[in-house]
Write an enzyme that holds these catalytic residues in place. Sequence first.
Site, PDB file in Angstrom:
ATOM      1  N   SER A   7      49.340  35.165  34.149  1.00 42.02           N
ATOM      2  CA  SER A   7      47.960  34.493  34.319  1.00 42.02           C
ATOM      3  C   SER A   7      47.986  33.238  33.539  1.00 42.02           C
ATOM      4  O   SER A   7      48.180  33.382  32.384  1.00 42.02           O
ATOM      5  CB  SER A   7      46.945  35.120  34.069  1.00 42.02           C
ATOM      6  OG  SER A   7      45.743  34.738  33.848  1.00 42.02           O
ATOM      7  N   HIS A  31      49.986  33.894  38.552  1.00 47.44           N
ATOM      8  CA  HIS A  31      48.521  34.563  38.721  1.00 47.44           C
ATOM      9  C   HIS A  31      47.612  33.527  38.448  1.00 47.44           C
ATOM     10  O   HIS A  31      47.354  32.864  37.439  1.00 47.44           O
ATOM     11  CB  HIS A  31      48.326  35.866  37.955  1.00 47.44           C
ATOM     12  CG  HIS A  31      47.047  36.366  38.202  1.00 47.44           C
ATOM     13  ND1 HIS A  31      46.872  37.397  38.858  1.00 47.44           N
ATOM     14  CD2 HIS A  31      45.766  36.440  37.432  1.00 47.44           C
ATOM     15  CE1 HIS A  31      45.520  37.726  38.906  1.00 47.44           C
ATOM     16  NE2 HIS A  31      45.157  37.134  38.174  1.00 47.44           N
ATOM     17  N   ASP A  33      43.328  32.241  38.427  1.00 49.45           N
ATOM     18  CA  ASP A  33      42.475  33.017  38.203  1.00 49.45           C
ATOM     19  C   ASP A  33      41.176  32.065  38.696  1.00 49.45           C
ATOM     20  O   ASP A  33      41.207  30.919  37.887  1.00 49.45           O
ATOM     21  CB  ASP A  33      41.786  33.366  36.847  1.00 49.45           C
ATOM     22  CG  ASP A  33      42.806  34.750  36.469  1.00 49.45           C
ATOM     23  OD1 ASP A  33      42.512  35.550  37.472  1.00 49.45           O
ATOM     24  OD2 ASP A  33      43.617  34.984  35.475  1.00 49.45           O
ATOM     25  N   MET A  35      37.329  30.988  38.877  1.00 51.09           N
ATOM     26  CA  MET A  35      36.157  31.511  38.607  1.00 51.09           C
ATOM     27  C   MET A  35      34.977  30.392  38.819  1.00 51.09           C
ATOM     28  O   MET A  35      35.501  29.162  38.814  1.00 51.09           O
ATOM     29  CB  MET A  35      36.196  31.676  37.116  1.00 51.09           C
ATOM     30  CG  MET A  35      37.176  32.656  36.659  1.00 51.09           C
ATOM     31  SD  MET A  35      37.119  32.958  34.891  1.00 51.09           S
ATOM     32  CE  MET A  35      38.113  34.033  34.692  1.00 51.09           C
ATOM     33  N   HIS A  65      43.633  34.857  42.409  1.00 51.16           N
ATOM     34  CA  HIS A  65      42.691  36.052  42.035  1.00 51.16           C
ATOM     35  C   HIS A  65      41.408  35.217  42.149  1.00 51.16           C
ATOM     36  O   HIS A  65      40.983  34.565  41.339  1.00 51.16           O
ATOM     37  CB  HIS A  65      42.991  36.737  40.804  1.00 51.16           C
ATOM     38  CG  HIS A  65      41.912  37.571  40.344  1.00 51.16           C
ATOM     39  ND1 HIS A  65      41.819  38.247  39.078  1.00 51.16           N
ATOM     40  CD2 HIS A  65      40.938  38.298  40.885  1.00 51.16           C
ATOM     41  CE1 HIS A  65      41.063  38.756  39.067  1.00 51.16           C
ATOM     42  NE2 HIS A  65      40.158  38.990  40.441  1.00 51.16           N
ATOM     43  N   MET A  67      37.347  34.970  41.864  1.00 52.38           N
ATOM     44  CA  MET A  67      36.318  35.523  41.336  1.00 52.38           C
ATOM     45  C   MET A  67      35.220  34.676  41.371  1.00 52.38           C
ATOM     46  O   MET A  67      34.598  34.176  40.558  1.00 52.38           O
ATOM     47  CB  MET A  67      36.482  35.697  39.522  1.00 52.38           C
ATOM     48  CG  MET A  67      37.592  37.030  39.217  1.00 52.38           C
ATOM     49  SD  MET A  67      38.249  36.939  37.789  1.00 52.38           S
ATOM     50  CE  MET A  67      39.579  35.753  38.056  1.00 52.38           C
ATOM     51  N   MET A 136      40.743  45.875  37.932  1.00 52.21           N
ATOM     52  CA  MET A 136      40.395  45.144  36.710  1.00 52.21           C
ATOM     53  C   MET A 136      40.260  46.257  35.547  1.00 52.21           C
ATOM     54  O   MET A 136      39.643  47.007  35.480  1.00 52.21           O
ATOM     55  CB  MET A 136      39.056  44.367  36.724  1.00 52.21           C
ATOM     56  CG  MET A 136      39.010  43.065  37.683  1.00 52.21           C
ATOM     57  SD  MET A 136      40.196  41.871  37.381  1.00 52.21           S
ATOM     58  CE  MET A 136      39.884  41.561  35.780  1.00 52.21           C
ATOM     59  N   GLY A 141      36.303  37.644  34.034  1.00 52.52           N
ATOM     60  CA  GLY A 141      35.698  36.277  33.486  1.00 52.52           C
ATOM     61  C   GLY A 141      36.450  35.611  32.543  1.00 52.52           C
ATOM     62  O   GLY A 141      36.462  34.600  32.298  1.00 52.52           O
ATOM     63  N   ASP A 170      44.959  44.124  35.564  1.00 51.75           N
ATOM     64  CA  ASP A 170      44.531  42.946  35.119  1.00 51.75           C
ATOM     65  C   ASP A 170      43.668  42.894  33.928  1.00 51.75           C
ATOM     66  O   ASP A 170      42.607  43.359  34.339  1.00 51.75           O
ATOM     67  CB  ASP A 170      44.023  41.765  36.519  1.00 51.75           C
ATOM     68  CG  ASP A 170      43.634  40.528  35.925  1.00 51.75           C
ATOM     69  OD1 ASP A 170      44.103  40.013  34.777  1.00 51.75           O
ATOM     70  OD2 ASP A 170      43.309  39.724  36.807  1.00 51.75           O
ATOM     71  N   GLY A 171      44.168  42.659  32.771  1.00 48.08           N
ATOM     72  CA  GLY A 171      43.041  42.522  31.627  1.00 48.08           C
ATOM     73  C   GLY A 171      43.764  43.105  30.611  1.00 48.08           C
ATOM     74  O   GLY A 171      43.822  44.694  30.596  1.00 48.08           O
ATOM     75  N   GLY A 172      43.949  42.571  29.340  1.00 38.58           N
ATOM     76  CA  GLY A 172      44.453  43.572  28.242  1.00 38.58           C
ATOM     77  C   GLY A 172      45.728  44.054  28.195  1.00 38.58           C
ATOM     78  O   GLY A 172      46.166  44.922  27.854  1.00 38.58           O
ATOM     79  N   GLY A 192      48.290  37.641  30.287  1.00 36.92           N
ATOM     80  CA  GLY A 192      47.698  36.197  30.457  1.00 36.92           C
ATOM     81  C   GLY A 192      48.022  35.988  28.940  1.00 36.92           C
ATOM     82  O   GLY A 192      48.966  35.297  28.631  1.00 36.92           O
ATOM     83  N   SER A 193      46.923  36.125  28.025  1.00 38.47           N
ATOM     84  CA  SER A 193      46.864  35.787  26.617  1.00 38.47           C
ATOM     85  C   SER A 193      48.207  36.180  25.703  1.00 38.47           C
ATOM     86  O   SER A 193      48.699  35.537  24.840  1.00 38.47           O
ATOM     87  CB  SER A 193      45.718  35.902  25.728  1.00 38.47           C
ATOM     88  OG  SER A 193      45.384  37.393  25.941  1.00 38.47           O
TER      89      SER A 193
HETATM   90  C1  DX5 Z   1      40.241  37.880  33.754  1.00 36.59           C
HETATM   91  C2  DX5 Z   1      41.393  37.421  34.630  1.00 36.59           C
HETATM   92  C3  DX5 Z   1      42.506  37.582  33.993  1.00 36.59           C
HETATM   93  C4  DX5 Z   1      43.035  37.202  32.725  1.00 36.59           C
HETATM   94  C5  DX5 Z   1      44.004  38.343  31.830  1.00 36.59           C
HETATM   95  O1  DX5 Z   1      39.142  37.931  34.452  1.00 36.59           O
HETATM   96  O2  DX5 Z   1      41.132  37.831  35.803  1.00 36.59           O
HETATM   97  O3  DX5 Z   1      43.696  37.534  34.777  1.00 36.59           O
HETATM   98  O4  DX5 Z   1      43.525  35.878  32.590  1.00 36.59           O
HETATM   99  O5  DX5 Z   1      44.192  37.631  30.592  1.00 36.59           O
HETATM  100  P1  DX5 Z   1      44.524  38.450  29.572  1.00 36.59           P
HETATM  101  O6  DX5 Z   1      45.847  39.102  29.894  1.00 36.59           O
HETATM  102  O7  DX5 Z   1      44.469  37.830  28.445  1.00 36.59           O
HETATM  103  O8  DX5 Z   1      43.635  39.763  29.548  1.00 36.59           O
HETATM  104 ZN    ZN Z   2      43.141  37.873  37.098  1.00 32.80          ZN
END
Ligand code: DX5
Ligand code: ZN
Length: 213
Positions: A7, A31, A33, A35, A65, A67, A136, A141, A170-172, A192-193
Amino acid sequence: MNKISASILNADFSRLKDDIDSVLPFIDEIHCDVMDGHFVDNISFGAPVIERIRSAFPETVIDTHLMIRDPEKFRTDFIAAGSDILVFHLEATPHAYITLKRIKDAGIQAGISLTPATDISLLEPLASLLDRILIMTVEPGFGGQSFIPEMLKKIKKARTLFKDIDIQVDGGINEKTLPYALEAGANVFVVGSYLFSHENKSERAAQLCSLLD
Ligand code: DX5
Ligand code: ZN
């Protein structure tokens, strides 16, 4: 097949190509995102950015993705931009069936994402149209949030109900949470991060990749 979907939300957009290049040997998908500031409380980027990523990385799978509210209105823009997989939220439209069908008819893969509160069994009527289900594991977000452990039960149920569909989380996702999600039955891991907020991105990507073997 197990896959890493990187991401770019937390990448450095002033040097996006370099950031992607540093993880590219270890990832399967980029990926993206999207928004809209309505479906989620954040605004990211739209189809023109994805179009540029497509040209810079012609061989890499782009996993978009959405959102956004009313994904059926915007799907054609994201297909035209070069997405290989287009995922939208069940909670964002009353027209999930026809939206999935139109994405499939355009010749790309389609998926539905669920926020943490949504029951996985709601997807049963749509199974024949789904290439992937995105669970998720944080409230959508923002990047950088912590994995919600209660989602492991949902991943397990998803794998029982949908044997041949990609189950994406997806997430954490990081080196600690990935093994739990893998064991529960997920096979596509959005990161992502953990990758892009770290100095040595390629080392982290290699490390996660090794956890999938
Ligand atoms: C959050 C996104 C994710 C996000 C994941 O709403 O859909 O794809 O970038 O980031 P990390 O891996 O940092 O949780
Ligand atoms: Zn995502």
